[in-house]
Write an enzyme that holds these catalytic residues in place. Structure first.
Site, PDB file in Angstrom:
ATOM      1  N   LYS A   1     -28.267  -0.449  52.366  1.00 54.66           N
ATOM      2  CA  LYS A   1     -28.365  -1.872  51.985  1.00 54.66           C
ATOM      3  C   LYS A   1     -29.193  -2.699  52.971  1.00 54.66           C
ATOM      4  O   LYS A   1     -29.897  -3.617  52.558  1.00 54.66           O
ATOM      5  CB  LYS A   1     -26.965  -2.483  51.841  1.00 54.66           C
ATOM      6  CG  LYS A   1     -26.216  -1.972  50.610  1.00 54.66           C
ATOM      7  CD  LYS A   1     -24.899  -2.692  50.455  1.00 54.66           C
ATOM      8  CE  LYS A   1     -24.093  -2.089  49.317  1.00 54.66           C
ATOM      9  NZ  LYS A   1     -22.836  -2.807  49.079  1.00 54.66           N
TER      10      LYS A   1
ATOM     11  N   MET B   1     -11.243  -5.039  49.091  1.00 53.90           N
ATOM     12  CA  MET B   1     -12.571  -4.693  48.576  1.00 53.90           C
ATOM     13  C   MET B   1     -12.685  -3.184  48.341  1.00 53.90           C
ATOM     14  O   MET B   1     -13.600  -2.730  47.661  1.00 53.90           O
ATOM     15  CB  MET B   1     -13.658  -5.204  49.527  1.00 53.90           C
ATOM     16  CG  MET B   1     -13.796  -6.727  49.438  1.00 53.90           C
ATOM     17  SD  MET B   1     -14.833  -7.488  50.695  1.00 53.90           S
ATOM     18  CE  MET B   1     -16.416  -6.836  50.279  1.00 53.90           C
TER      19      MET B   1
ATOM     20  N   GLY C   1     -10.560  -3.260  44.776  1.00 53.03           N
ATOM     21  CA  GLY C   1     -11.957  -3.608  44.609  1.00 53.03           C
ATOM     22  C   GLY C   1     -12.643  -3.007  43.387  1.00 53.03           C
ATOM     23  O   GLY C   1     -13.878  -3.102  43.267  1.00 53.03           O
TER      24      GLY C   1
END
Ligand code: ATR
Length: 274
Positions: A66, A215, A239
């Site tokens: 990411k 999450m 999540g």
């Protein structure tokens, strides 16, 4: 030929994204294909170039790429710039557009699927890594009463709070600093459960009627949600909804259509035996 999309990650074999996007495209009548692509840890840039050469129109990006996707993008959405990470790429002409739908996905899961308004609430965010950073601006956009970032090492939490100080005042500290305080929403953005560790949370942080949100997700109840239940959190969610909603938000970025997420989420829960 239908438009091509993919998810990049390493590992990627167990990704649920291909099944989620296949269901979205069927449900919304969009003509597209979506596949999982394993990129070498040191070969993300090349993997993206190969995908674009294959005619790829867009991609999701997961661990560990990411931050690299953030650097690769030639244009960033404001929420990606704030997050410092990109989970959604769109290839438009020569441009690589980088977006981040994680925070929006989590907020939509909380406010829409769980029906829990964040406006005026006292929010506690546990953890100060990339997962935490990605959701701060979307949380603040919901106008909570306050946001406290608590981390094992206080310094990282304080740094994160300072990075968002221009948006709204954010409190920060370590887990001892939240003793004696109570919150309406407690979100776990730490990776503690990945190493099988549980968080050392003080008693009494869950206010009456509070929501505990992890999450992470797994087959059964996560360690954080088990602690939250023992400590009296009224509502608890993992999540999985965030996973589906961040995908729906990416689909919207690519196709201009918001797919129906609820039936896809229900189907995933059934498959996980939840
Ligand atoms: P991610 O991108 O998933 O956020 P990360 O950047 O490595 O991953 O951050 C992991 C977060 O989980 C950090 O906030 C980390 O706390 P430290 O900054 O003190 O390392 C937190 N974390 C991981 N294991 C933990 C544990 N056993 N107890 C408390 N916090 C933990």
């Amino acid at each position: 030929m239908s438009d091509l999309y993919c998810v990049f990650g390493n590992p990627i074999a167990h990704s649920k994204s291909p099944a989620i996007h296949a269901a979205f495209s069927t449900g919304s009548g969009q003509d597209m294909r979506y596949e999982a692509r394993l990129a070498p840890v040191d070969g993300f840039r090349q993997a993206v170039a190969d995908f674009v050469a294959d005619g790829g129109k867009g991609a999701n990006v997961t661990v560990p790429f990411k931050e690299e996707a953030f650097r690769l993008a030639t244009r960033l959405s404001e929420r990606a710039a704030r997050a410092g990470a990109v989970n959604t790429l769109a290839f438009r002409g020569g441009e690589i557009f980088g977006d981040n739908t994680d925070g929006a996905g989590m907020v939509r899961d909380i406010t829409h699927n769980l029906g829990y308004s964040l406006s005026g609430k006292r929010i506690l965010l546990l953890g100060a890594g990339g997962a935490s950073r990605g959701v701060i601006a979307p949380l603040l956009a919901e106008n909570p009463a306050s946001l406290f970032i608590a981390n094992r090492s206080a310094g990282k939490a304080v740094g994160l709070a300072e990075a968002f100080a221009d948006v709204a005042p954010v409190d920060a500290g370590n887990f001892a600093d939240i003793a004696g305080k109570s919150f309406d929403v407690v979100i776990n953005a730490t990776s503690a459960s990945l190493s099988g560790e549980s968080l050392n949370l003080p008693q009494g942080i869950f206010a009456p009627g509070s929501l505990a949100y992890d999450m992470m997700y797994g087959k059964g109840e996560t360690a954080f949600l088990a602690v939250a239940r023992e400590q009296g959190a009224a509502q608890r969610a993992d999540g999985l909804g965030m996973l589906v909603e961040q995908a729906a938000e990416a689909f919207l970025v690519w196709r201009g259509v918001r797919p129906e997420a609820a039936p896809v989420l229900a189907d995933l829960r059934t498959k996980l035996g939840q």
